[in-house]
Design a protein around this motif. Sequence first.
Motif, short mmCIF file in Angstrom:
data_model
loop_
_atom_site.label_atom_id
_atom_site.label_comp_id
_atom_site.label_asym_id
_atom_site.label_seq_id
_atom_site.Cartn_x
_atom_site.Cartn_y
_atom_site.Cartn_z
N PHE A 55 29.30 56.82 -0.01
CA PHE A 55 28.33 56.51 1.04
C PHE A 55 28.53 57.43 2.23
O PHE A 55 27.55 57.95 2.80
CB PHE A 55 28.46 55.04 1.46
CG PHE A 55 27.40 54.61 2.44
CD1 PHE A 55 26.26 53.95 2.01
CD2 PHE A 55 27.55 54.85 3.80
CE1 PHE A 55 25.29 53.56 2.92
CE2 PHE A 55 26.58 54.47 4.72
CZ PHE A 55 25.44 53.82 4.27
N ILE A 80 22.13 52.47 -0.61
CA ILE A 80 22.63 53.36 -1.66
C ILE A 80 22.66 52.60 -2.98
O ILE A 80 22.92 51.40 -3.02
CB ILE A 80 24.03 53.91 -1.30
CG1 ILE A 80 24.42 55.07 -2.23
CG2 ILE A 80 25.07 52.80 -1.26
CD1 ILE A 80 25.60 55.89 -1.72
N PHE A 123 20.61 57.63 -2.30
CA PHE A 123 20.72 57.04 -0.97
C PHE A 123 19.40 57.27 -0.25
O PHE A 123 18.82 58.34 -0.37
CB PHE A 123 21.87 57.76 -0.27
CG PHE A 123 22.06 57.52 1.20
CD1 PHE A 123 23.13 56.77 1.66
CD2 PHE A 123 21.24 58.13 2.15
CE1 PHE A 123 23.37 56.60 3.02
CE2 PHE A 123 21.47 57.97 3.51
CZ PHE A 123 22.53 57.19 3.95
#
Length: 140
Positions: A55, A80, A123
Amino acid sequence: MSAAAVAAAMWAEDHASRGLGMSLDHVAEGRAVLSMAVTEAMVNGHGICHGGFIFALADSAFAFACNWTDERTVAAHCAITYVRPARLGMRLTAEAVETVRHGRSGVTDVTVRDQTGAVIAVFRGNSRTIGGRITRGEEP
């Protein structure tokens, strides 16, 4: 102001991304590519890369892609989806593309891949400009 000049100013102050061993590989208007090796410190109890590090890589690419105009821009919302695990020693690359910018809001999509090109995660970040310039060091 060029996207490269804005990115250089951001990178100089980005202790988080540099501290995780990320490299800023490419920037252009509304685009950025960052990469990072998965180190032993990033592997969780399942023997795979902790999702927070993936992330963080995607979020950093998002930041460079949506700040190219030299207007301070931050995340308003991010999500995500992890598609497959990343493992120790893999080199991950996050490619971000700003797909929408309207007024103070934007949407940027990021794809994280391993060194073979396999997708690790996708994402999406929603951005918001907050005022001030990056290259002049103005506070919001």
